[in-house]
Design an enzyme around this catalytic site. Structure first.
Site, short mmCIF file in Angstrom:
data_model
loop_
_atom_site.label_atom_id
_atom_site.label_comp_id
_atom_site.label_asym_id
_atom_site.label_seq_id
_atom_site.Cartn_x
_atom_site.Cartn_y
_atom_site.Cartn_z
N VAL A 45 0.87 -1.18 0.00
CA VAL A 45 0.00 0.00 0.00
C VAL A 45 0.90 1.22 0.00
CG1 VAL A 45 -1.84 1.23 1.21
CG2 VAL A 45 -1.79 -1.27 1.27
N GLU A 46 0.99 1.88 -1.16
CA GLU A 46 1.91 3.02 -1.29
C GLU A 46 1.24 4.33 -0.88
OE1 GLU A 46 3.55 2.66 -5.25
OE2 GLU A 46 4.76 0.93 -4.61
N CYS A 55 4.91 -2.25 2.90
CA CYS A 55 5.17 -3.47 2.13
C CYS A 55 4.04 -4.48 2.33
CB CYS A 55 6.49 -4.11 2.56
SG CYS A 55 7.96 -3.31 1.89
N GLU A 57 4.28 -7.43 3.23
CA GLU A 57 4.51 -8.22 4.44
C GLU A 57 3.97 -7.51 5.68
OE1 GLU A 57 6.63 -7.52 2.05
OE2 GLU A 57 7.95 -9.19 1.59
N CYS A 91 11.43 -6.31 5.91
CA CYS A 91 10.40 -7.35 6.05
C CYS A 91 11.00 -8.66 6.51
CB CYS A 91 9.63 -7.48 4.75
SG CYS A 91 8.60 -6.02 4.46
N1 THU Z 1 7.70 -4.21 -1.62
C1 THU Z 1 6.97 -5.07 -0.84
O1 THU Z 1 5.76 -4.92 -0.70
N2 THU Z 1 7.63 -6.07 -0.22
C2 THU Z 1 8.96 -6.35 -0.38
O2 THU Z 1 9.49 -7.22 0.28
C3 THU Z 1 9.72 -5.61 -1.39
C4 THU Z 1 9.12 -4.32 -1.82
C5 THU Z 1 6.99 -3.11 -2.28
C6 THU Z 1 7.28 -1.76 -1.69
C7 THU Z 1 6.91 -0.84 -2.85
O3 THU Z 1 5.52 -0.58 -2.79
C8 THU Z 1 7.21 -1.68 -4.09
O4 THU Z 1 7.35 -3.01 -3.63
C9 THU Z 1 8.46 -1.27 -4.84
O5 THU Z 1 9.55 -1.24 -4.00
#
Ligand code: THU
Length: 128
Positions: A45-46, A55, A57, A91
């Site tokens: 969720v950005e 992230c 996770e 994570c």
């Molecule tokens: N991201 C994750 O959700 N988990 C990870 O372990 C690696 C990175 C996401 C963060 C961001 O929204 C996108 O991937 C690009 O980095």
């Protein structure tokens, strides 16, 4: 134990489809199985303030705790193609806290233990 990794990958892929990743355009899904057989999932969720992004996770661990806690036994993350993705460093620390050294992680190089994915980890024991 003969674990059905395909089922966990499917759960992570389904979660990935709910990702909110308009900035990176890199959706991620995460799925874990617990000692009592529950499946927990999450998606990234950005945020317009990029550094605030959560992230996949993070969401999965929140669901783990919210749904009754327990320990993770198996974990996988996937990218937007549903391909196995390694968890980021932060994570890995979350996974360590809730799965410990024996947590099984599906990687591109096969199944690894968490203490291979995060060797010499800092953890709760260090606070004792
Ligand atoms: N991201 C994750 O959700 N988990 C990870 O372990 C690696 C990175 C996401 C963060 C961001 O929204 C996108 O991937 C690009 O980095």
């Amino acid at each position: 134990m003969n674990f059905d990794w395909d089922q966990l990958v499917d759960a992570a892929t389904k979660a990935m489809r709910n990702a909110y990743a308009p900035y990176s355009k890199f959706p991620v899904g995460a799925a874990g199985r617990t000692t009592d057989g529950r499946f927990v999932t999450g998606c990234n969720v950005e945020n317009a303030a990029y550094g605030v992004a959560l992230c996949a996770e993070c969401g999965m661990i929140s669901q783990l705790v919210l749904s009754g806690g327990g320990r993770l036994t198996h974990f996988v993350a996937v990218n937007g193609e549903g391909e196995v993705l390694m968890p980021c460093g932060r994570c890995r620390q979350l996974l360590w806290e809730h799965g410990g050294p024996e947590l099984e992680v599906l990687t591109k190089a096969g199944v690894k233990r968490m203490d291979e994915v995060l060797p010499d980890a800092f953890g709760a024991d260090d606070l004792a």
